[in-house]
Design a protein around this motif. Structure first.
Motif, PDB file in Angstrom:
ATOM      1  N   UNK A  39      -4.632  11.880   0.901  1.00 55.40           N
ATOM      2  CA  UNK A  39      -5.169  10.542   1.175  1.00 55.40           C
ATOM      3  C   UNK A  39      -4.056   9.500   1.174  1.00 55.40           C
ATOM      4  N   UNK A  40      -4.044   8.677   2.215  1.00 54.63           N
ATOM      5  CA  UNK A  40      -3.079   7.590   2.314  1.00 54.63           C
ATOM      6  C   UNK A  40      -3.595   6.412   1.501  1.00 54.63           C
ATOM      7  N   UNK A  41      -2.749   5.887   0.633  1.00 54.13           N
ATOM      8  CA  UNK A  41      -3.177   4.825  -0.272  1.00 54.13           C
ATOM      9  C   UNK A  41      -3.690   3.612   0.482  1.00 54.13           C
ATOM     10  N   UNK A  42      -2.933   3.109   1.446  1.00 64.55           N
ATOM     11  CA  UNK A  42      -3.323   1.904   2.171  1.00 64.55           C
ATOM     12  C   UNK A  42      -4.422   2.182   3.191  1.00 64.55           C
ATOM     13  N   UNK A  71      11.430   3.985  -6.174  1.00 65.42           N
ATOM     14  CA  UNK A  71      10.433   4.955  -5.727  1.00 65.42           C
ATOM     15  C   UNK A  71       9.156   4.295  -5.217  1.00 65.42           C
ATOM     16  N   UNK A  72       8.907   3.080  -5.648  1.00 69.64           N
ATOM     17  CA  UNK A  72       7.662   2.396  -5.297  1.00 69.64           C
ATOM     18  C   UNK A  72       7.492   2.281  -3.785  1.00 69.64           C
ATOM     19  N   UNK A  73       8.546   1.939  -3.092  1.00 71.64           N
ATOM     20  CA  UNK A  73       8.433   1.750  -1.644  1.00 71.64           C
ATOM     21  C   UNK A  73       8.224   3.054  -0.886  1.00 71.64           C
ATOM     22  N   UNK A  74       8.498   4.182  -1.539  1.00 70.64           N
ATOM     23  CA  UNK A  74       8.331   5.481  -0.888  1.00 70.64           C
ATOM     24  C   UNK A  74       6.965   6.108  -1.137  1.00 70.64           C
ATOM     25  N   UNK A  75       6.142   5.460  -1.914  1.00 70.28           N
ATOM     26  CA  UNK A  75       4.815   5.998  -2.230  1.00 70.28           C
ATOM     27  C   UNK A  75       3.815   5.523  -1.184  1.00 70.28           C
TER      28      UNK A  75
END
Length: 89
Positions: A39-42, A71-75
């Motif tokens: 599942x894609x978060x956005x 790592x936040x931007x890669x999630x």
């Protein structure tokens, strides 16, 4: 990402996914009971970037692992968070 490795993991990824699902629903109460690792978060779960940060802080606390700010931007998916958990153990 290959999500099949998550179900075969020896670190108890089913438990990781269950705990992560609980965290996701705590931060975003309207989420479904079943959440897929793919599942894609956005796109799929309608989770914005601020909520992602809240989720990752909760993950750090729940799993007692550090998550680097970079790592936040890669999630972007649930699987990405599972990967961070696995890497932090």
């Amino acid at each position: 990402m290959n999500t099949s490795t998550h179900t075969e993991s020896t670190t108890g990824t089913t438990t990781v996914l269950a705990r992560l699902t609980d965290i996701l629903r705590e931060v975003m109460p309207g989420l479904p009971d079943q959440i897929s690792p793919s599942a894609k978060l956005a796109d799929d779960l309608d989770i914005d970037s601020l909520a992602v940060v809240e989720i990752l802080v909760a993950v750090e606390t729940a799993f007692e692992i550090p998550i680097d700010d970079s790592d936040i931007s890669r999630v972007s998916t649930v699987s990405d968070i599972i990967d961070l958990i696995d890497a932090g153990r």
